[in-house]
Design a protein around this motif. Structure first.
Motif, PDB file in Angstrom:
ATOM      1  N   VAL A 174       2.632  16.234  -8.709  1.00 44.36           N
ATOM      2  CA  VAL A 174       1.604  15.862  -7.747  1.00 44.36           C
ATOM      3  C   VAL A 174       0.716  17.077  -7.530  1.00 44.36           C
ATOM      4  N   LYS A 175      -0.523  16.983  -7.987  1.00 45.16           N
ATOM      5  CA  LYS A 175      -1.463  18.114  -7.887  1.00 45.16           C
ATOM      6  C   LYS A 175      -2.389  17.961  -6.689  1.00 45.16           C
ATOM      7  N   GLY A 176      -2.513  16.730  -6.181  1.00 43.66           N
ATOM      8  CA  GLY A 176      -3.374  16.485  -5.037  1.00 43.66           C
ATOM      9  C   GLY A 176      -2.571  15.923  -3.885  1.00 43.66           C
ATOM     10  N   PRO A 177      -3.245  15.524  -2.810  1.00 45.24           N
ATOM     11  CA  PRO A 177      -2.537  14.972  -1.659  1.00 45.24           C
ATOM     12  C   PRO A 177      -1.768  13.701  -2.018  1.00 45.24           C
ATOM     13  N   LEU A 178      -0.656  13.502  -1.343  1.00 46.93           N
ATOM     14  CA  LEU A 178       0.173  12.314  -1.522  1.00 46.93           C
ATOM     15  C   LEU A 178       0.186  11.564  -0.192  1.00 46.93           C
ATOM     16  N   LEU A 179      -0.243  10.316  -0.213  1.00 48.72           N
ATOM     17  CA  LEU A 179      -0.306   9.509   1.005  1.00 48.72           C
ATOM     18  C   LEU A 179       0.817   8.480   0.998  1.00 48.72           C
ATOM     19  N   LEU A 180       1.701   8.553   1.981  1.00 54.95           N
ATOM     20  CA  LEU A 180       2.788   7.595   2.144  1.00 54.95           C
ATOM     21  C   LEU A 180       2.471   6.696   3.330  1.00 54.95           C
ATOM     22  N   VAL A 181       2.256   5.407   3.049  1.00 54.31           N
ATOM     23  CA  VAL A 181       1.953   4.449   4.109  1.00 54.31           C
ATOM     24  C   VAL A 181       3.217   3.650   4.410  1.00 54.31           C
ATOM     25  N   GLY A 182       3.854   3.985   5.511  1.00 50.77           N
ATOM     26  CA  GLY A 182       5.115   3.347   5.892  1.00 50.77           C
ATOM     27  C   GLY A 182       6.291   4.250   5.563  1.00 50.77           C
ATOM     28  N   CYS A 183       7.136   4.497   6.556  1.00 48.00           N
ATOM     29  CA  CYS A 183       8.266   5.389   6.323  1.00 48.00           C
ATOM     30  C   CYS A 183       9.528   4.789   6.933  1.00 48.00           C
ATOM     31  N   GLY A 184       9.902   3.591   6.418  1.00 52.07           N
ATOM     32  CA  GLY A 184      11.171   2.993   6.798  1.00 52.07           C
ATOM     33  C   GLY A 184      12.277   3.595   5.954  1.00 52.07           C
ATOM     34  N   LYS A 185      13.321   2.815   5.683  1.00 48.85           N
ATOM     35  CA  LYS A 185      14.459   3.342   4.928  1.00 48.85           C
ATOM     36  C   LYS A 185      14.067   3.743   3.505  1.00 48.85           C
ATOM     37  N   MET A 186      13.327   2.874   2.809  1.00 49.28           N
ATOM     38  CA  MET A 186      12.972   3.200   1.431  1.00 49.28           C
ATOM     39  C   MET A 186      11.902   4.288   1.377  1.00 49.28           C
ATOM     40  N   GLY A 187      10.885   4.179   2.217  1.00 48.42           N
ATOM     41  CA  GLY A 187       9.855   5.204   2.248  1.00 48.42           C
ATOM     42  C   GLY A 187      10.433   6.560   2.618  1.00 48.42           C
ATOM     43  N   GLY A 188      11.340   6.574   3.584  1.00 50.41           N
ATOM     44  CA  GLY A 188      11.982   7.815   3.997  1.00 50.41           C
ATOM     45  C   GLY A 188      12.842   8.408   2.899  1.00 50.41           C
ATOM     46  N   ALA A 189      13.554   7.540   2.160  1.00 51.13           N
ATOM     47  CA  ALA A 189      14.381   8.014   1.048  1.00 51.13           C
ATOM     48  C   ALA A 189      13.511   8.652  -0.025  1.00 51.13           C
ATOM     49  N   LEU A 190      12.384   8.022  -0.326  1.00 45.77           N
ATOM     50  CA  LEU A 190      11.469   8.581  -1.321  1.00 45.77           C
ATOM     51  C   LEU A 190      10.907   9.919  -0.872  1.00 45.77           C
ATOM     52  N   LEU A 191      10.478   9.983   0.385  1.00 43.72           N
ATOM     53  CA  LEU A 191       9.901  11.227   0.886  1.00 43.72           C
ATOM     54  C   LEU A 191      10.932  12.357   0.871  1.00 43.72           C
ATOM     55  N   SER A 192      12.164  12.045   1.245  1.00 37.48           N
ATOM     56  CA  SER A 192      13.225  13.055   1.196  1.00 37.48           C
ATOM     57  C   SER A 192      13.414  13.565  -0.228  1.00 37.48           C
ATOM     58  N   GLY A 193      13.394  12.636  -1.184  1.00 39.05           N
ATOM     59  CA  GLY A 193      13.543  13.018  -2.588  1.00 39.05           C
ATOM     60  C   GLY A 193      12.404  13.891  -3.070  1.00 39.05           C
ATOM     61  N   GLU A 210       2.738   6.422   9.821  1.00 39.49           N
ATOM     62  CA  GLU A 210       3.879   5.730  10.408  1.00 39.49           C
ATOM     63  C   GLU A 210       3.702   5.711  11.934  1.00 39.49           C
ATOM     64  N   PRO A 211       3.598   4.514  12.537  1.00 39.23           N
ATOM     65  CA  PRO A 211       3.377   4.448  13.987  1.00 39.23           C
ATOM     66  C   PRO A 211       4.550   4.970  14.810  1.00 39.23           C
ATOM     67  N   ASN A 212       5.761   4.868  14.281  1.00 40.10           N
ATOM     68  CA  ASN A 212       6.940   5.311  15.015  1.00 40.10           C
ATOM     69  C   ASN A 212       7.183   6.794  14.747  1.00 40.10           C
ATOM     70  N   ILE A 213       6.621   7.651  15.572  1.00 32.67           N
ATOM     71  CA  ILE A 213       6.680   9.093  15.327  1.00 32.67           C
ATOM     72  C   ILE A 213       8.098   9.628  15.417  1.00 32.67           C
ATOM     73  N   GLU A 214       8.946   9.001  16.240  1.00 32.95           N
ATOM     74  CA  GLU A 214      10.317   9.478  16.382  1.00 32.95           C
ATOM     75  C   GLU A 214      11.084   9.387  15.066  1.00 32.95           C
ATOM     76  N   SER A 215      10.786   8.366  14.265  1.00 34.93           N
ATOM     77  CA  SER A 215      11.531   8.163  13.025  1.00 34.93           C
ATOM     78  C   SER A 215      11.146   9.164  11.936  1.00 34.93           C
ATOM     79  N   VAL A 216      10.034   9.855  12.106  1.00 37.20           N
ATOM     80  CA  VAL A 216       9.571  10.799  11.080  1.00 37.20           C
ATOM     81  C   VAL A 216       9.453  12.214  11.617  1.00 37.20           C
ATOM     82  N   ALA A 217      10.060  12.475  12.776  1.00 36.69           N
ATOM     83  CA  ALA A 217       9.952  13.798  13.396  1.00 36.69           C
ATOM     84  C   ALA A 217      10.457  14.894  12.471  1.00 36.69           C
ATOM     85  N   GLY A 218      11.537  14.611  11.744  1.00 39.82           N
ATOM     86  CA  GLY A 218      12.089  15.613  10.835  1.00 39.82           C
ATOM     87  C   GLY A 218      11.119  15.995   9.736  1.00 39.82           C
ATOM     88  N   PHE A 219      10.405  14.996   9.193  1.00 40.71           N
ATOM     89  CA  PHE A 219       9.428  15.279   8.136  1.00 40.71           C
ATOM     90  C   PHE A 219       8.233  16.061   8.687  1.00 40.71           C
TER      91      PHE A 219
END
Length: 282
Positions: A13-32, A47-56
């Motif tokens: 990935v040489k440019g920005p990466l946009l992740l729309v939605g960070c549920g279980k699968m989106g979160g797993a991908l982002l962690s990877g 992701e509207p739920n900021i608490e679920s992505v606080a770690g990222f």
């Protein structure tokens, strides 16, 4: 099956990466991605739920509550669409329009074919559709991808690289096969979990204490899966290795492999799931 495997050795990935939605699968991908070395500050996370992505966010990912809040000058190299299918319409309605040569859209939403995205993003959009499965949560998933005509080789390799962050990847050229993939590997984990359930239930009916039967079934299914994962042998060979002629396992297999047995049941089950996947895509 017509397949085209793509190597991702040089795909980064040489440019920005946009992740729309960070549920279980989106979160797993982002962690990877982050574990694989993608800089967190390169990731824009919607992701509207900021608490679920606080770690990222704490690692440096740039958070936006909605697509409408994205910076006006943002041109992502990849847009990973990981929202639920029923929310996809709204997500795309608010999404800016980026040229295919600069941005590839990668969707992991079930039931949304390439034509559906092209109608909303434009026929010239670079769109890839992926069908992952839930073992992606532990990095042992299986994803099958199919690309629209405008997707170039570099974009295919990049999508391969991103999905490999959570497991193995393959490609098909015929999108109709994604319905079969959905039935087999998309739903496959549920069938394996059901196997553990019915093994335990059969053990209880045969006289074992419930806790012991559940433990035996769970460890046996998990261990057999790991053996299959590590062994170069085909599943049929491993099965035969466990089966002594005229022994107890052979007796059980005579039942399971009889006409109308397990193969017939799975043929029927996958046909039903494939049919439903095609209905949902209409």
């Amino acid at each position: 099956m017509s397949e085209a495997k793509t190597t991702s050795e040089q795909a980064t990935v040489k440019g920005p990466l946009l992740l729309v939605g960070c549920g279980k699968m989106g979160g797993a991908l982002l962690s990877g991605w982050l574990e694989g070395g993608t800089p967190a500050e390169q990731v824009h996370l919607v992701e509207p739920n900021i608490e679920s992505v606080a770690g990222f966010i704490g690692q440096g990912a740039r958070h936006h509550r909605s697509v409408a809040d994205l910076p006006g000058d943002l041109v992502p190299q990849v847009v990973l669409l990981a929202v639920k299918p029923q929310m996809m319409e709204q997500a795309l309605a608010d999404l800016p329009s980026w040229p295919a040569e600069s941005t590839v859209h990668l969707s992991i939403a079930a039931g949304k074919p390439l034509a559906w995205f092209e109608q909303r993003l434009g026929a010239a959009a670079a769109v890839v559709r992926a069908m992952p499965n839930t073992p992606a949560a532990i990095g042992r998933g299986m994803s099958v991808l199919v690309a629209a005509p405008r997707v170039d080789a570099a974009q295919r390799a990049l999508c391969t690289s991103l999905m490999e962050a959570v497991g193995e990847v393959d490609w098909v050229e015929d999108e109709a096969l994604i319905d079969v993939v959905t039935a087999l590997s998309g739903g496959g984990p549920a069938y394996v979990f059901l196997l553990a359930e019915v093994l335990a239930a059969a053990g209880v009916k045969a006289g074992l204490p419930e806790q012991l039967a559940e433990r035996l079934a769970r460890v046996t299914v998990a261990g057999s899966g790991e053996l299959l994962h590590r062994s170069p042998e085909a599943a049929a060979v491993l099965r035969r290795n466990v089966t002594s002629p005229a022994g107890t396992t052979q007796e059980a297999l005579e039942v399971l492999m009889a006409e109308g047995g397990l193969q017939a049941l799975f043929d029927e089950a996958l046909a039903a799931a494939t049919r439903r996947s095609r209905e949902l895509a209409q």
